[in-house]
Structure formats: C-alpha cells, structure tokens
Design a protein around this motif. Structure first.
Motif, mmCIF file in Angstrom:
data_model
loop_
_atom_site.group_PDB
_atom_site.id
_atom_site.type_symbol
_atom_site.label_atom_id
_atom_site.label_comp_id
_atom_site.label_asym_id
_atom_site.label_seq_id
_atom_site.Cartn_x
_atom_site.Cartn_y
_atom_site.Cartn_z
ATOM 1 N N UNK A 73 0.839 -1.190 0.000
ATOM 2 C CA UNK A 73 0.000 0.000 0.000
ATOM 3 C C UNK A 73 0.879 1.248 0.000
ATOM 4 N N UNK A 74 0.368 2.294 -0.638
ATOM 5 C CA UNK A 74 1.040 3.585 -0.715
ATOM 6 C C UNK A 74 0.221 4.552 0.117
ATOM 7 N N UNK A 75 0.896 5.377 0.940
ATOM 8 C CA UNK A 75 0.186 6.224 1.894
ATOM 9 C C UNK A 75 0.739 7.646 1.848
ATOM 10 N N UNK A 76 -0.158 8.641 1.914
ATOM 11 C CA UNK A 76 0.218 10.052 1.970
ATOM 12 C C UNK A 76 -0.587 10.712 3.082
ATOM 13 N N UNK A 77 0.105 11.304 4.053
ATOM 14 C CA UNK A 77 -0.544 12.042 5.128
ATOM 15 C C UNK A 77 -0.366 13.520 4.825
ATOM 16 N N UNK A 78 -1.475 14.238 4.691
ATOM 17 C CA UNK A 78 -1.431 15.665 4.385
ATOM 18 C C UNK A 78 -1.058 16.457 5.636
ATOM 19 N N UNK A 79 -0.167 17.438 5.513
ATOM 20 C CA UNK A 79 0.208 18.220 6.693
ATOM 21 C C UNK A 79 -0.924 19.152 7.113
ATOM 22 N N UNK A 80 -1.145 19.241 8.409
ATOM 23 C CA UNK A 80 -2.180 20.131 8.952
ATOM 24 C C UNK A 80 -1.483 21.237 9.738
ATOM 25 N N UNK A 81 -1.344 22.409 9.139
ATOM 26 C CA UNK A 81 -0.645 23.522 9.757
ATOM 27 C C UNK A 81 -1.295 23.989 11.041
ATOM 28 N N UNK A 82 -2.607 24.030 11.066
ATOM 29 C CA UNK A 82 -3.318 24.485 12.262
ATOM 30 C C UNK A 82 -3.021 23.579 13.452
ATOM 31 N N UNK A 83 -2.863 22.299 13.185
ATOM 32 C CA UNK A 83 -2.553 21.344 14.253
ATOM 33 C C UNK A 83 -1.233 21.709 14.923
ATOM 34 N N UNK B 57 2.186 23.736 19.321
ATOM 35 C CA UNK B 57 3.346 24.504 19.779
ATOM 36 C C UNK B 57 2.923 25.741 20.563
ATOM 37 N N UNK B 58 1.873 26.416 20.121
ATOM 38 C CA UNK B 58 1.377 27.572 20.860
ATOM 39 C C UNK B 58 0.867 27.190 22.236
ATOM 40 N N UNK B 59 0.170 26.078 22.319
ATOM 41 C CA UNK B 59 -0.338 25.607 23.603
ATOM 42 C C UNK B 59 0.774 25.243 24.564
ATOM 43 N N UNK B 60 1.784 24.521 24.053
ATOM 44 C CA UNK B 60 2.910 24.157 24.909
ATOM 45 C C UNK B 60 3.690 25.395 25.355
ATOM 46 N N UNK C 233 -3.464 23.088 23.330
ATOM 47 C CA UNK C 233 -2.746 21.850 23.011
ATOM 48 C C UNK C 233 -3.709 20.668 22.879
ATOM 49 N N UNK C 234 -4.715 20.620 23.733
ATOM 50 C CA UNK C 234 -5.714 19.546 23.642
ATOM 51 C C UNK C 234 -6.458 19.621 22.313
ATOM 52 N N UNK C 235 -6.841 20.833 21.924
ATOM 53 C CA UNK C 235 -7.530 21.001 20.646
ATOM 54 C C UNK C 235 -6.612 20.631 19.481
ATOM 55 N N UNK C 236 -5.334 20.943 19.580
ATOM 56 C CA UNK C 236 -4.379 20.569 18.537
ATOM 57 C C UNK C 236 -4.232 19.065 18.393
ATOM 58 N N UNK C 237 -4.296 18.356 19.510
ATOM 59 C CA UNK C 237 -4.203 16.894 19.444
ATOM 60 C C UNK C 237 -5.449 16.267 18.819
ATOM 61 N N UNK C 238 -6.574 16.947 18.902
ATOM 62 C CA UNK C 238 -7.822 16.400 18.343
ATOM 63 C C UNK C 238 -7.946 16.578 16.844
#
Length: 157
Positions: free
Chosen positions: A4-14, A19-22, A56-61
């Motif tokens: 299988x070939x897999x591509x995960x799209x980057x999520x900038x907001x995440x 990083x902002x939360x930490x 940070x919690x919202x970023x993990x979700x």
C-alpha cells in the motif's frame, strides 16, 4: 501493486495549536513561579497554563487527511470520515487549486465520482478536501506511484 502507498497531508493548524499551547503552558509556569508568590502572578500563570492546555488539547484532536492506495482500493480518511473506492473504478484524478486544496476522482469515462458529505449532510460532493499546506506536486507523485493518471492525461478524455 504489492504494497500500500500512503500520503498524510500536513495540517498547519494542528502544529500551530500544539506549539502555541505548549509555549503558553511553559510561559504560565514561568510567570507563576517567578512572581515571588504574589497572588496576581499566580492567577495569571494559572490562566496561561489553562489556556495553553486547552489549545494543546484542541491541537491533538485535529485529524489530518490520509490518502492510501492498496492493491484493490483507494482509501481517504479524515477523522471518522472514511471513503473507500475500488481501485478498478478510478480512471483519473484532478487536484482543485485554492486555499484549501481538494482531490477529485473520475471514473473511466471522465465523469467525477460523487462522495457523501463530510458532516453527514444530505448533499454530496465531487471532491475530497485536503489541507491548505498540501503540496500539489506531492499529491501528483503519490498518484503516479499508485498508478492513477491525471485527468488531463487520461486515455479516455
């Protein structure tokens, strides 16, 4: 294709929320400790720590879209929304430009395939949303490895 070939799209907001939360949690701890025990610095530090923890919690979700092609199916996954299309029903693809890029799949005659809405609404859509940070060249190379031609170069159109 044997694997299988897999591509995960980057999520900038995440990443921004993580990083902002930490950073807010660390800043809150510094403010609370260095305030020489004054009640205002302790309250400000606690507020910063709580705000940072919430960010940070919202970023993990936040779930980033994942494209995967195996021997017999194309799979799109974004959180709990999963689209599975048999690989032999895909004739070509196209990438919609814009602030938030999207991927459209076509059948062998060149007609766009329709997918159910992301939020369980009654409407359907002809594209699968990616993220704004997704590089179209990466999507094109992913689809080339998967063996799906672009719409402008498909044999039937």
């Amino acid at each position: 294709m044997s694997e299988s070939v897999r591509l995960v799209c980057p999520a900038g907001r995440k990443y921004v929320e993580l990083w902002g939360g930490y950073a807010l949690v660390a800043l809150g701890a510094v403010v609370a400790v260095s305030g020489s025990g004054h009640w205002a610095s302790i309250v400000l530090g606690a507020i910063l720590i709580l705000g940072g923890a919430a960010a940070a919690f919202d970023g993990h979700r936040i779930k980033a879209p994942v494209l995967e092609v195996s021997e017999d199916e194309f799979r799109y996954e974004r959180g709990s929304y999963v689209v599975r299309v048999p690989f032999n029903e895909i004739g070509s693809y196209y990438v919609l430009p814009g602030r938030i890029r999207s991927l459209g799949l076509c059948d062998h005659t060149g007609r766009p395939k329709r997918f159910p809405s992301l939020k369980s609404r009654r409407t359907s859509r002809t594209y699968l949303p990616l993220t704004g940070m997704t590089n179209p060249a990466k999507v094109e190379s992913f689809m080339a490895v998967a063996g799906i031609p672009p719409r402008k170069r498909s044999l039937t159109v």
